[in-house]
Design a protein around this motif. Structure first.
Motif, mmCIF file in Angstrom:
data_model
loop_
_atom_site.group_PDB
_atom_site.id
_atom_site.type_symbol
_atom_site.label_atom_id
_atom_site.label_comp_id
_atom_site.label_asym_id
_atom_site.label_seq_id
_atom_site.Cartn_x
_atom_site.Cartn_y
_atom_site.Cartn_z
ATOM 1 N N UNK A 124 -31.372 -63.671 10.632
ATOM 2 C CA UNK A 124 -32.317 -62.969 9.743
ATOM 3 C C UNK A 124 -32.313 -63.505 8.317
ATOM 4 N N UNK A 125 -31.174 -64.036 7.878
ATOM 5 C CA UNK A 125 -31.047 -64.301 6.445
ATOM 6 C C UNK A 125 -31.730 -65.583 5.941
ATOM 7 N N UNK A 126 -31.590 -66.728 6.623
ATOM 8 C CA UNK A 126 -32.269 -67.921 6.104
ATOM 9 C C UNK A 126 -33.791 -67.769 6.042
ATOM 10 N N UNK A 137 -40.182 -60.788 2.961
ATOM 11 C CA UNK A 137 -39.533 -59.570 3.461
ATOM 12 C C UNK A 137 -39.536 -59.594 4.984
ATOM 13 N N UNK A 138 -38.693 -58.781 5.618
ATOM 14 C CA UNK A 138 -38.710 -58.686 7.080
ATOM 15 C C UNK A 138 -40.100 -58.258 7.579
ATOM 16 N N UNK A 139 -40.744 -57.360 6.821
ATOM 17 C CA UNK A 139 -42.072 -56.881 7.235
ATOM 18 C C UNK A 139 -43.067 -58.035 7.279
ATOM 19 N N UNK A 140 -42.962 -58.913 6.280
ATOM 20 C CA UNK A 140 -43.883 -60.048 6.226
ATOM 21 C C UNK A 140 -43.679 -60.961 7.437
ATOM 22 N N UNK A 165 -38.318 -57.060 13.513
ATOM 23 C CA UNK A 165 -37.488 -58.136 12.944
ATOM 24 C C UNK A 165 -36.216 -58.307 13.772
ATOM 25 N N UNK A 166 -35.681 -57.181 14.251
ATOM 26 C CA UNK A 166 -34.497 -57.243 15.116
ATOM 27 C C UNK A 166 -34.794 -58.030 16.391
#
Lengths: 418, 374
Positions: A124-126, A137-140, A165-166
Motif C-alpha cells: 500500500x505504501x509505495x 490517497x487510497x480512495x484515488x 484498497x485492501x
C-alpha cells in the motif's frame, strides 16, 4: 540419527505435498517445505496471483501512469532495479535501495526499516508515496482501479464486490507470495552435487561461517535458508552522512511526536531517513539500524546497503573488514576482520554462488561488471582491517576454516523432487 | 484476518502506548522539551486531547525534592590490557569517553569506578590514564583490585594519588573509599607479585581473602564524617559493593556492616560501587546502593544473594562486543539522593530512581527485560 530422521521427515513432507489440495506449489531447491507451510498457511489461488501479477506490472497504479511496482522490482533483474536508490515518478530519487521481492514472503517485516508487518501493508505504501508512485490517497487509487473495466470485472469475480484498497494490496501480495528463490549452486552442492561449488566458493563458505563472522547476522541453515537474522543493525552505513550524530540527537527529541504517516514520509524523503529502524520503534539502540537483507541472489541485486552506496560485493566485504564505519550507535557485533585479499575474493565467490539458476545469465554479466570495478576500492582500509590503525577490536584466534559441509553446519536439505 | 495483520485500532493503541512509554523514559530536561513540542502540535491542530491531560499529570508528579540538582557521569571496570594483546577493551573505553563527551550539558565530573587495568601493569594503567585524558569533564578516580595487587598500588598512586579521599560538591559530601584491601594470603604461599595479582583477578577463587575497607580505612572514614551535619547528603564511592552479595566471587565487602554503621546516622546516603559489571540495585536501611556497568564485559548474576530490588538485565548477546556493557550518568536530586542512569550500549537506557528504592519497589519500577536473566 536425529539429522537423518529430520531429513526423512522433509522428504516425506514434500511427497505429501505433491498434488496437495491446498495448492502448495513445488518449491525451488533449498527452500524448506515446512517453512513455506508456516509462512503461507493458505496458498493464494491462481486467479488472485494472476490479478496481482497484472497489478504489479501496471504503471496505471501511479499518478501519471509512469511507474509500476515492477519499475523498481524488475522481474528480469531478480526483482530489483540495479540502481543505487529507487527512482519514482518524474524521475524523483528516493532515499533507499530497492530490495528484491524474491523470498520477501518469508521476511518477518518489510522495508529496510521493517515498518510494514505484511506484504499487504508494504504494497500500500509505495503507491501513495509522493516520490515513488505518487497517488494522492487510497480512495484515488480505488477510484482509478474501479474505472478500469478489466480490473473491475476481475475483482468482482474474485471477491464478489468492487475492489477496495485492501483488495488491491491483497492481490499484489498474493502475487509476491509466489516469488520464491532457491536452486542456487550452493543448494545443488548441499543436495549432493559435489562439483557444484568451486574450491574458492567452498573456502568462501568456511570464511562466511568463521573468520568473516557473516553468519552471525546472515544466518543461513536448512530451517531458515534466507541468510538473514531478520533483525536490524547499525553497521555504520548511516554514519556516512556527516551530520548523522547530530541528526540522531535531534531526532531523539523530535520523532516522538510523529504519527505513522509521517514516519513513512520521514523514512523516504527527509534527512531523518538515515535513522532507520529508530523511526519505527523509537528505541535508542535502533538508531541507524537497518534490516539484515537476504543474501540469496545478492550477486545480481546490487548496488548494496540500504542506500545503495556500495557498488560491488568487494566494497561490501571491505566495509565489514574494517569493522564498519564507527559511530556512537554502531552494533556491538561489528569489529575488524583482518581478511586478506584472496579471502575477500573467496567470500565474494561464495556470495555469487547463492544466485538462483534462473539468473545465470544475469549473474555472469554482474560478476563481470563488478570485477571490472574491482580495482577501485573506496571502502578498503587495510590498516584498520589488520589492526595497524584505529581501535576496531581483535581477531578471534585460529578461525576454523574446515569445509562447513564436512561439519554438517547447515543441516539437511531435501533432495530435488524427481 | 490473517495472522500478523494489525487493525488500525490496534496500531493506534500501540502507537499511543509507545509514545507514553517513551515519555516515561525521558529524563526531565528532555521531558520538558517534548512537553512543549507536543503542546505546540496539539495547539496547532486545534486539539484538546487526553494526551494534554496526561502531560500535565506527569509534570505534577515531579515533586521538588525529585528535581535534579546536578549530574555526574561514570565509566568503570575497563580492565585494559596492552593494546597489542586486547584492542577490544581499549575500543570500549574510547567509546565510553566519546559517550560522556557528547553529553549536553556536560556532567560536573566523571567518576572512574576502578579496575582501569586488568593485571595492574604499568603499561595498562598508563594507557588508561592517557585515554581518560580525553574526557572534557574532570575525573575522580577510584581504585579496583585489578589496579592494585601487582605492586600494591604503587604505580596507581603515582598516577592518581591516594585512593581514599573525600570532597564536597554543591552541598553534597562525597567519599571515595579504598574497599578492596585484602588480608595477606600471599606471603605464606610465597607468591610472586604477578601470582598474587592473578589470584585476585580470578572471579571464582577461594584462595584469596575477602575485600575490606579495613580498620585503618574505617577509622579514617569515621573521622571524615565526624565534622559533618547529619543532614548533609552523602554519596560514597566504593569499588566492591558495600554489602554482602555473594562471597565466593568476592561480590562482597567483609566489613560492610561496620562501614554501614558509620553511614547510618546520615539522612540521605547513596553508595555507588563498581566491580559487579551489571545492573544492580539495593537498599539496606536508609542506604541506597547502585552498581556500575563495565565497559569491558558483563558478569552474570550470582547464583544467590541478588538483592530483591534489582530488576535484572537479561542475558547479553555473546556476539556483541558491547551488549550488557556501557557507562552512565548519576543525577543528584534536591533531596540528596540520586537517580541512576545505566547507559547500556546496544540497548535502551535504564534509569533506577531513588524513589523506586525508597518505596521498596512500589513506585517507578524500571522496565523489566522481556527475556530471562542468567
Amino acid at each position: 540419527m536425529k539429522a537423518i530422521s529430520f531429513a526423512g521427515a522433509l522428504t516425506l513432507a514434500s511427497v505429501a505435498f505433491a498434488g496437495d489440495p491446498t495448492g502448495t506449489p513445488p518449491l525451488p531447491l533449498g527452500l524448506s517445505a515446512k517453512l513455506y507451510q508456516l509462512t503461507v498457511p493458505k496458498p493464494p489461488t491462481p486467479a488472485e496471483v494472476a490479478l496481482g501479477d497484472k497489478l504489479f506490472n501496471d504503471k496505471r497504479l501511479s499518478v501519471d501512469d509512469s511507474v509500476s511496482c515492477a519499475t523498481c522490482h524488475d522481474p528480469a533483474k531478480a526483482f530489483a532495479d540495479g540502481k543505487a536508490r529507487a527512482v519514482g515518478i518524474k524521475n524523483q530519487v528516493g532515499q533507499r535501495n530497492s530490495p528484491t521481492v524474491l523470498n520477501a514472503l518469508f521476511q518477518a517485516t518489510q522495508f529496510w526499516d521493517g515498518r510494514a508487518g505484511t506484504l499487504e501493508d508494504q504494497a500500500k505504501l509505495p503507491i501513495l508515496n509522493p516520490i515513488e508512485m505518487g497517488m494522492p490517497s487510497p480512495e484515488a487509487v480505488v477510484t482509478k482501479v474501479r474505472g478500469i473495466p478489466e480490473y473491475r470485472d476481475a475483482f468482482k469475480k474474485l471477491n464478489g464486490r468492487e475492489p477496495t484498497y485492501d483488495d488491491i494490496a491483497s492481490a499484489i501480495a498474493a502475487f509476491e507470495r509466489t516469488q520464491l528463490a532457491g536452486n542456487a549452486r550452493f543448494d545443488r552442492f548441499l543436495t549432493g552435487e559435489s562439483k557444484a561449488l568451486s574450491a574458492k566458493e567452498k573456502n568462501g563458505w568456511a570464511l562466511f561461517n568463521g573468520k568473516a563472522r557473516c553468519n552471525s547476522c546472515h544466518a543461513g541453515n536448512a530451517v531458515s535458508p534466507l541468510f538473514s537474522d531478520q533483525k536490524f543493525h547499525n553497521i555504520g552505513i548511516a554514519a556516512h552522512k556527516q551530520d548523522f550524530v547530530q541528526l540522531a540527537t535531534e531526532a531523539l527529541r523530535v520523532v516522538r511526536a510523529g504519527d505513522e504517516e509521517q514516519n513513512d514520509r520521514l523514512a523516504l524523503e527527509t534527512k531523518f531517513s538515515e535513522l532507520g529502524r529508530f523511526l519505527v520503534t523509537r528505541n535508542e539502540n535502533d538508531i541507524g539500524g537497518f534490516k539484515t537483507p537476504t543474501l540469496r541472489n545478492v550477486g545480481v541485486t546490487g548496488p548494496y546497503m540500504h542506500d545503495g552506496s556500495l557498488a560491488t560485493l568487494w566494497d561490501v566485504i571491505d566495509h565489514y573488514n574494517k569493522g564498519g564505519t564507527d559511530n556512537p550507535f554502531l552494533d556491538g557485533g561489528m569489529q575488524r576482520l583482518g581478511l586478506t585479499e584472496p579471502e575477500i575474493d573467496d567470500l565474494v565467490a561464495f556470495l555469487f554462488a547463492l544466485t538462483s539458476e534462473d539468473f545465470k545469465a544475469l549473474e555472469k554479466k554482474e560478476l563481470a561488471s563488478q570485477r571490472a570495478k574491482k580495482s577501485n576500492r573506496p571502502e578498503r582500509d587495510t590498516a584498520i582491517a589488520l589492526g595497524k590503525k584505529g581501535h576496531m577490536g581483535d581477531l578471534a584466534p585460529n578461525p576454523d576454516i574446515k569445509n562447513p559441509a564436512d561439519l554438517g553446519l547447515y543441516g539437511p536439505v531435501a533432495s530435488p523432487e524427481k | 484476518m490473517r495472522k500478523g495483520v494489525k487493525s488500525i485500532e490496534t496500531k493506534h493503541y500501540e502507537e499511543r502506548d509507545s509514545f507514553f512509554d517513551g515519555l516515561r523514559r525521558l529524563d526531565r530536561r528532555a521531558f520538558m522539551r517534548i512537553a512543549g513540542l507536543s503542546a505546540g502540535i496539539a495547539a496547532a491542530r486545534g486539539l484538546v486531547t487526553p494526551q494534554g491531560f496526561q502531560l500535565i499529570s506527569v509534570a505534577e508528579a515531579a515533586t521538588p525534592s525529585a528535581k535534579p540538582k546536578f549530574s555526574f557521569a561514570y565509566i568503570s571496570d575497563s580492565h585494559l590490557y596492552k593494546k597489542e594483546l586486547n584492542d577490544r577493551f581499549v575500543r570500549s573505553l574510547l567509546k565510553a569517553v566519546d559517550d560522556i563527551n557528547r553529553l549536553d550539558p556536560q556532567p560536573d565530573f566523571v567518576l572512574y569506578g576502578g579496575d582501569l587495568a586488568q593485571l595492574g601493569q604499568k603499561e595498562e594503567l598508563d594507557l588508561g590514564k592517557e585515554i581518560l585524558k580525553g574526557l572534557k569533564a574532570p575525573v575522580k578516580m577510584m581504585v579496583g583490585e585489578h589496579d592494585w595487587f601487582l605492586d600494591m598500588g604503587e604505580h596507581w598512586r603515582g598516577l592518581f594519588g591516594e585512593p581514599q579521599y573525600s570532597f564536597d560538591h554543591k552541598g553534597v559530601h562525597f567519599v571515595t573509599l579504598m574497599s578492596v584491601n585484602e588480608k595477606d594470603f600471599w606471603t605464606e604461599r610465597k607468591m610472586t607479585p604477578m601470582e598474587r595479582m592473578q589470584t585476585v583477578a580470578g572471579l571464582d577463587n577461594g584462595i584469596q581473602s575477602r575485600f575490606e575497607v579495613g580498620p585503618a580505612g574505617r577509622e579514617w572514614l569515621k573521622r571524615d564524617l565526624e565534622k559533618l551535619n547529619k543532614n548533609t547528603p552523602l554519596v560514597v564511592f566504593s569499588h566492591s559493593p558495600l554489602y554482602k552479595y555473594y562471597k565466593p566471587w568476592n561480590f562482597w565487602t567483609d566489613d560492610a556492616d561496620e562501614v554501614q554503621a558509620l553511614l547510618r546516622p546520615f539522612k540521605a546516603v547513596t553508595v555507588i560501587h563498581g566491580h559487579t559489571h551489571q545492573v544492580l540495585s539495593n537498599q539496606i536501611g536508609n542506604i541506597q546502593f547502585h552498581g556500575l556497568l563495565s565497559t569491558a564485559w558483563p558478569w552474570p548474576y550470582a547464583p544467590e544473594g541478588l538483592p530483591s530490588l534489582t530488576v535484572p538485565m537479561n542475558r547479553p548477546d555473546p556476539f556483541s562486543n558491547f551488549d550488557g556493557c556501557g557507562d552512565g550518568r548519576i543525577d543528584v536530586l534536591e533531596s540528596g539522593l540520586v537517580d541512576k542512569l545505566y547507559n547500556l550500549w546496544d540497548r535502551n537506557p535504564v534509569t533506577v530512581k531513588s524513589s523506586y528504592l525508597a518505596t521498596g519497589g512500589k513506585q517507578d519500577r524500571p522496565p523489566t527485560a522481556k527475556l530471562p536473566p542468567y
